[in-house]
Design a protein around this motif. Structure first.
Motif, PDB file in Angstrom:
ATOM      1  N   UNK A  70     -72.669 -48.894 -18.094  1.00  0.00           N
ATOM      2  CA  UNK A  70     -73.556 -47.676 -18.233  1.00  0.00           C
ATOM      3  C   UNK A  70     -73.922 -47.832 -19.890  1.00  0.00           C
ATOM      4  N   UNK A  71     -72.895 -48.456 -20.585  1.00  0.00           N
ATOM      5  CA  UNK A  71     -73.452 -48.665 -22.091  1.00  0.00           C
ATOM      6  C   UNK A  71     -74.104 -49.917 -22.391  1.00  0.00           C
ATOM      7  N   UNK A  72     -73.927 -50.950 -21.689  1.00  0.00           N
ATOM      8  CA  UNK A  72     -74.503 -52.340 -21.723  1.00  0.00           C
ATOM      9  C   UNK A  72     -75.740 -52.482 -21.364  1.00  0.00           C
ATOM     10  N   UNK A  73     -76.112 -51.989 -20.074  1.00  0.00           N
ATOM     11  CA  UNK A  73     -77.396 -52.292 -19.368  1.00  0.00           C
ATOM     12  C   UNK A  73     -77.429 -50.881 -18.717  1.00  0.00           C
ATOM     13  N   UNK A  74     -77.719 -49.835 -19.249  1.00  0.00           N
ATOM     14  CA  UNK A  74     -78.223 -48.481 -18.590  1.00  0.00           C
ATOM     15  C   UNK A  74     -79.112 -48.342 -17.469  1.00  0.00           C
ATOM     16  N   UNK A  75     -79.885 -49.354 -17.420  1.00  0.00           N
ATOM     17  CA  UNK A  75     -80.777 -49.127 -16.388  1.00  0.00           C
ATOM     18  C   UNK A  75     -80.448 -49.979 -15.124  1.00  0.00           C
ATOM     19  N   UNK A  76     -79.150 -50.401 -14.975  1.00  0.00           N
ATOM     20  CA  UNK A  76     -78.734 -51.014 -13.707  1.00  0.00           C
ATOM     21  C   UNK A  76     -78.202 -50.169 -12.779  1.00  0.00           C
ATOM     22  N   UNK A  77     -78.358 -50.013 -11.655  1.00  0.00           N
ATOM     23  CA  UNK A  77     -77.758 -49.037 -10.613  1.00  0.00           C
ATOM     24  C   UNK A  77     -76.740 -49.775 -10.076  1.00  0.00           C
ATOM     25  N   UNK A  78     -75.563 -49.340  -9.807  1.00  0.00           N
ATOM     26  CA  UNK A  78     -74.160 -49.870  -9.384  1.00  0.00           C
ATOM     27  C   UNK A  78     -73.858 -49.512  -8.110  1.00  0.00           C
ATOM     28  N   UNK A  79     -73.577 -50.273  -7.153  1.00  0.00           N
ATOM     29  CA  UNK A  79     -73.183 -50.268  -5.905  1.00  0.00           C
ATOM     30  C   UNK A  79     -71.644 -50.763  -5.834  1.00  0.00           C
ATOM     31  N   UNK A  80     -70.720 -50.082  -5.777  1.00  0.00           N
ATOM     32  CA  UNK A  80     -69.273 -50.601  -5.394  1.00  0.00           C
ATOM     33  C   UNK A  80     -69.317 -51.105  -4.016  1.00  0.00           C
ATOM     34  N   UNK A  81     -68.641 -52.224  -3.872  1.00  0.00           N
ATOM     35  CA  UNK A  81     -68.684 -53.050  -2.901  1.00  0.00           C
ATOM     36  C   UNK A  81     -67.061 -53.362  -2.541  1.00  0.00           C
ATOM     37  N   UNK A  82     -66.354 -52.800  -1.573  1.00  0.00           N
ATOM     38  CA  UNK A  82     -64.907 -53.139  -1.729  1.00  0.00           C
ATOM     39  C   UNK A  82     -64.239 -52.977  -0.778  1.00  0.00           C
ATOM     40  N   UNK A  98     -71.466 -44.613 -10.363  1.00  0.00           N
ATOM     41  CA  UNK A  98     -71.717 -45.578  -9.605  1.00  0.00           C
ATOM     42  C   UNK A  98     -72.810 -44.855  -8.689  1.00  0.00           C
ATOM     43  N   UNK A  99     -74.114 -45.642  -8.161  1.00  0.00           N
ATOM     44  CA  UNK A  99     -74.759 -45.031  -7.373  1.00  0.00           C
ATOM     45  C   UNK A  99     -74.411 -45.105  -5.740  1.00  0.00           C
ATOM     46  N   UNK A 100     -73.544 -45.956  -5.609  1.00  0.00           N
ATOM     47  CA  UNK A 100     -72.958 -45.950  -4.320  1.00  0.00           C
ATOM     48  C   UNK A 100     -71.720 -46.733  -4.016  1.00  0.00           C
ATOM     49  N   UNK A 101     -71.277 -46.685  -2.913  1.00  0.00           N
ATOM     50  CA  UNK A 101     -69.807 -46.985  -2.648  1.00  0.00           C
ATOM     51  C   UNK A 101     -69.757 -47.438  -1.192  1.00  0.00           C
ATOM     52  N   UNK A 102     -69.545 -49.059  -0.861  1.00  0.00           N
ATOM     53  CA  UNK A 102     -69.649 -49.658   0.394  1.00  0.00           C
ATOM     54  C   UNK A 102     -68.511 -50.351   0.548  1.00  0.00           C
ATOM     55  N   UNK A 103     -67.988 -50.189   1.744  1.00  0.00           N
ATOM     56  CA  UNK A 103     -66.869 -51.158   2.299  1.00  0.00           C
ATOM     57  C   UNK A 103     -67.238 -52.473   2.892  1.00  0.00           C
ATOM     58  N   UNK A 104     -66.426 -53.490   2.660  1.00  0.00           N
ATOM     59  CA  UNK A 104     -66.747 -54.813   2.860  1.00  0.00           C
ATOM     60  C   UNK A 104     -66.603 -55.156   4.426  1.00  0.00           C
ATOM     61  N   UNK A 116     -81.294 -51.275  -0.897  1.00  0.00           N
ATOM     62  CA  UNK A 116     -82.651 -50.848  -1.233  1.00  0.00           C
ATOM     63  C   UNK A 116     -82.513 -49.448  -1.296  1.00  0.00           C
ATOM     64  N   UNK A 117     -81.529 -48.510  -0.998  1.00  0.00           N
ATOM     65  CA  UNK A 117     -81.527 -47.171  -1.191  1.00  0.00           C
ATOM     66  C   UNK A 117     -80.997 -47.094  -2.683  1.00  0.00           C
ATOM     67  N   UNK A 118     -80.040 -47.521  -3.183  1.00  0.00           N
ATOM     68  CA  UNK A 118     -79.621 -47.450  -4.566  1.00  0.00           C
ATOM     69  C   UNK A 118     -80.585 -48.034  -5.458  1.00  0.00           C
ATOM     70  N   UNK A 119     -81.474 -49.049  -5.292  1.00  0.00           N
ATOM     71  CA  UNK A 119     -82.604 -49.627  -6.076  1.00  0.00           C
ATOM     72  C   UNK A 119     -83.730 -48.499  -5.977  1.00  0.00           C
ATOM     73  N   UNK A 120     -83.960 -47.680  -4.946  1.00  0.00           N
ATOM     74  CA  UNK A 120     -84.903 -46.611  -5.016  1.00  0.00           C
ATOM     75  C   UNK A 120     -84.551 -45.496  -5.825  1.00  0.00           C
ATOM     76  N   UNK A 121     -83.244 -45.330  -6.227  1.00  0.00           N
ATOM     77  CA  UNK A 121     -82.787 -44.389  -7.086  1.00  0.00           C
ATOM     78  C   UNK A 121     -81.887 -43.144  -6.333  1.00  0.00           C
ATOM     79  N   UNK A 122     -81.783 -43.666  -4.827  1.00  0.00           N
ATOM     80  CA  UNK A 122     -80.774 -42.655  -4.198  1.00  0.00           C
ATOM     81  C   UNK A 122     -79.332 -43.114  -4.235  1.00  0.00           C
ATOM     82  N   UNK A 123     -78.333 -42.083  -3.712  1.00  0.00           N
ATOM     83  CA  UNK A 123     -76.986 -42.415  -3.815  1.00  0.00           C
ATOM     84  C   UNK A 123     -76.950 -43.015  -2.451  1.00  0.00           C
TER      85      UNK A 123
END
Length: 128
Positions: A70-82, A98-104, A116-123
Motif C-alpha cells: 500500500x505504501x510502496x506500490x499504491x496502484x497495485x490491487x491485492x488478491x489474497x490467495x491462501x 486487500x481487494x479480494x480473498x480467495x481460497x486455494x 479480472x474482477x479485482x483488476x477492474x476495481x471490484x472487491x
C-alpha cells in the motif's frame, strides 16, 4: 492486458497458478516472488496491476506485505490467495486494503474471474 505478480513460497504452487492464469488471453504473469519482502521489492520495480499474495510465507508474511505494498506500490490491487480462510485473516486482509480473498481450493476459472474482477476495481471474496 492484466499484469500479475504471484507471491507464494512454494514453487509448485506458483507454477500451477502461472499455468492457470496464462491460459487466459488477457492475463500476463510478469513476476513471481518467494516471500512478502521479495513481492514488495518486485512491485516497486515492475509494473503490476494485481498481486496474488499467500498469507503464510517466510521473511515477510502476506498480510505484512499487503500493508507494505500500500505504501510502496499504491496502484497495485491485492488478491489474497491462501489455504487459511479463518475469519480473522479475512478481516485483517480487508482491513489492510486487500481487494479480494480467495481460497486455494477454488476452481481454476474462479481464480481467473477473481483476478479480472479485482483488476477492474471490484472487491472479490471467495464464495467459501
Amino acid at each position: 492486458m492484466i499484469r500479475v505478480l504471484i507471491a507464494d513460497n512454494e514453487p509448485l504452487i506458483r507454477a500451477g497458478i502461472r499455468m492457470i492464469l496464462t491460459s487466459a488471453e488477457d492475463i500476463e504473469v510478469v513476476a513471481e516472488a518467494r516471500d512478502g519482502r521479495e513481492a514488495v521489492d518486485t512491485a516497486r520495480s515492475t509494473a503490476v496491476d494485481v498481486a496474488l499474495l499467500d498469507i503464510q510465507m517466510p521473511a515477510m508474511d502476506g498480510l505484512t506485505a499487503l500493508a507494505e505494498l500500500g505504501r510502496a506500490a499504491p496502484g497495485v490491487r491485492v488478491l489474497m490467495l491462501t489455504t487459511f480462510g479463518e475469519r480473522d485473516n479475512v478481516l485483517r486482509a480487508v482491513g489492510h486494503g486487500s481487494a479480494g480473498f480467495l481460497l486455494k481450493d477454488t476452481a481454476p476459472q474462479e481464480l481467473i474471474h477473481a483476478v479480472r474482477s479485482v483488476a477492474a476495481g471490484n472487491a472479490y471474496l471467495s464464495p467459501a
